[in-house]
Motif scaffolding. Structure first.
Motif, mmCIF file in Angstrom:
data_model
loop_
_atom_site.group_PDB
_atom_site.id
_atom_site.type_symbol
_atom_site.label_atom_id
_atom_site.label_comp_id
_atom_site.label_asym_id
_atom_site.label_seq_id
_atom_site.Cartn_x
_atom_site.Cartn_y
_atom_site.Cartn_z
ATOM 1 N N LYS A 1 0.796 -1.239 0.000
ATOM 2 C CA LYS A 1 0.000 0.000 0.000
ATOM 3 C C LYS A 1 0.827 1.287 0.000
ATOM 4 C CE LYS A 1 -4.744 0.073 1.345
ATOM 5 N NZ LYS A 1 -5.739 -0.015 2.379
ATOM 6 N N PRO A 2 1.876 1.383 0.845
ATOM 7 C CA PRO A 2 2.655 2.630 0.841
ATOM 8 C C PRO A 2 3.254 2.923 -0.535
ATOM 9 C CG PRO A 2 3.227 1.265 2.734
ATOM 10 C CD PRO A 2 2.343 0.431 1.866
ATOM 11 N N ALA A 3 3.708 1.895 -1.231
ATOM 12 C CA ALA A 3 4.293 2.108 -2.569
ATOM 13 C C ALA A 3 3.226 2.524 -3.564
ATOM 14 C CB ALA A 3 4.992 0.833 -3.043
ATOM 15 N N TYR A 4 2.038 1.921 -3.478
ATOM 16 C CA TYR A 4 0.951 2.318 -4.377
ATOM 17 C C TYR A 4 0.604 3.792 -4.152
ATOM 18 C CZ TYR A 4 -0.192 -2.638 -5.378
ATOM 19 O OH TYR A 4 -0.167 -3.943 -5.785
ATOM 20 N N ALA A 5 0.502 4.163 -2.883
ATOM 21 C CA ALA A 5 0.106 5.538 -2.554
ATOM 22 C C ALA A 5 1.182 6.537 -2.967
ATOM 23 C CB ALA A 5 -0.183 5.647 -1.060
ATOM 24 N N ARG A 6 2.443 6.159 -2.753
ATOM 25 C CA ARG A 6 3.565 7.049 -3.115
ATOM 26 C C ARG A 6 3.605 7.301 -4.624
ATOM 27 N NH1 ARG A 6 6.953 4.557 0.283
ATOM 28 N NH2 ARG A 6 7.656 3.120 -1.312
ATOM 29 N N ALA A 7 3.349 6.255 -5.376
ATOM 30 C CA ALA A 7 3.426 6.378 -6.839
ATOM 31 C C ALA A 7 2.254 7.168 -7.418
ATOM 32 C CB ALA A 7 3.456 4.986 -7.472
ATOM 33 N N ALA A 8 1.157 7.207 -6.662
ATOM 34 C CA ALA A 8 -0.096 7.734 -7.224
ATOM 35 C C ALA A 8 -0.152 9.254 -7.288
ATOM 36 C CB ALA A 8 -1.266 7.251 -6.378
ATOM 37 N N ASP A 9 -0.765 9.754 -8.359
ATOM 38 C CA ASP A 9 -1.156 11.163 -8.397
ATOM 39 C C ASP A 9 -2.543 11.302 -7.792
ATOM 40 O OD1 ASP A 9 1.026 12.474 -9.973
ATOM 41 O OD2 ASP A 9 0.471 10.933 -11.410
ATOM 42 N N VAL A 10 -3.374 10.296 -8.006
ATOM 43 C CA VAL A 10 -4.762 10.334 -7.542
ATOM 44 C C VAL A 10 -5.146 8.933 -7.038
ATOM 45 C CG1 VAL A 10 -7.159 10.848 -8.208
ATOM 46 C CG2 VAL A 10 -5.287 11.989 -9.395
ATOM 47 N N ILE A 11 -5.880 8.888 -5.928
ATOM 48 C CA ILE A 11 -6.365 7.608 -5.405
ATOM 49 C C ILE A 11 -7.870 7.526 -5.651
ATOM 50 C CG2 ILE A 11 -6.608 6.156 -3.334
ATOM 51 C CD1 ILE A 11 -4.087 7.536 -2.218
ATOM 52 N N VAL A 12 -8.303 6.421 -6.231
ATOM 53 C CA VAL A 12 -9.734 6.254 -6.544
ATOM 54 C C VAL A 12 -10.226 4.966 -5.878
ATOM 55 C CG1 VAL A 12 -11.443 6.039 -8.395
ATOM 56 C CG2 VAL A 12 -9.382 7.389 -8.777
#
Ligand code: S3P
Length: 174
Positions: A136-147
């Motif tokens: 999760k931390p890597a997904y969130a770090r990479a993201a510009d937007v969370i949906v």
């Protein structure tokens, strides 16, 4: 939108709906849909789990190459496999050409969505929660937007992504 960031990039855990949402977005916008796992399979003439059976690194190398290739395109919808953004080089390349949307799914919902057909070598329902927590931390770090995607159809998710993407596009017009 910054110049050069015309792609819509879909990231997220297995079962987050990247392929279904990507197809919807492609229909809605007319932009071509590039699914890196599907492109890797097409080129290798093998399914992802067959490539994995030679070792995960074999697959990750093909994934890196394919991401490098699709990131040369502009005006496309891209979906990457659930492990792609764990590698910073992939994230850098994806961000150069597009906005990264992290399609968030709970482990509970992912378990319901992912078929138990052995095609996802890293998906074990008993360990999905642990793996998701780790990533999760890597997904969130990479993201510009969370949906968020739990309880929503691919079309609903696609419309949210598209709304955001269009606003960015309009906002960048001079
Ligand atoms: C993986 C996810 C899969 C595929 C491969 C590895 C991962 O893609 O790339 O099995 O590491 O999470 P999906 O997320 O499309 O299932």
């Amino acid at each position: 939108m910054q110049r050069g960031k015309e792609n819509i990039v879909l990231s997220g855990f297995m079962g987050s709906g990247k392929t279904s949402v990507g197809n919807e977005l492609s229909h809605l916008t007319g932009m071509p849909f590039l699914d890196t796992d599907a492109l890797i399979e097409e080129e290798a003439g093998e399914r992802v789990h067959q490539i994995f059976s030679k070792g995960e690194e074999e697959f990750r190398a093909l994934e890196r190459e394919k991401i490098e290739e699709v990131c040369r395109e502009r005006g496309v919808v891209v979906a990457v496999g659930g492990g792609a953004v764990l590698e910073p080089l992939n994230v850098r390349r994806l961000k150069e050409g597009g906005i990264i949307y992290y399609l968030e799914v709970s482990a509970e919902e992912a378990i319901k969505r992912v078929p138990a057909d052995g095609t996802r070598p890293l998906f074990d329902p008993a360990k999905a929660e642990e793996l998701l927590k780790e990533r999760k931390p890597a997904y969130a770090r990479a993201a510009d937007v969370i949906v968020k995607t739990d309880g929503r159809t691919p079309l609903e998710v696609a419309l949210e992504v598209l709304g955001d993407w269009k606003r960015r596009k309009e906002g960048s017009r001079v």
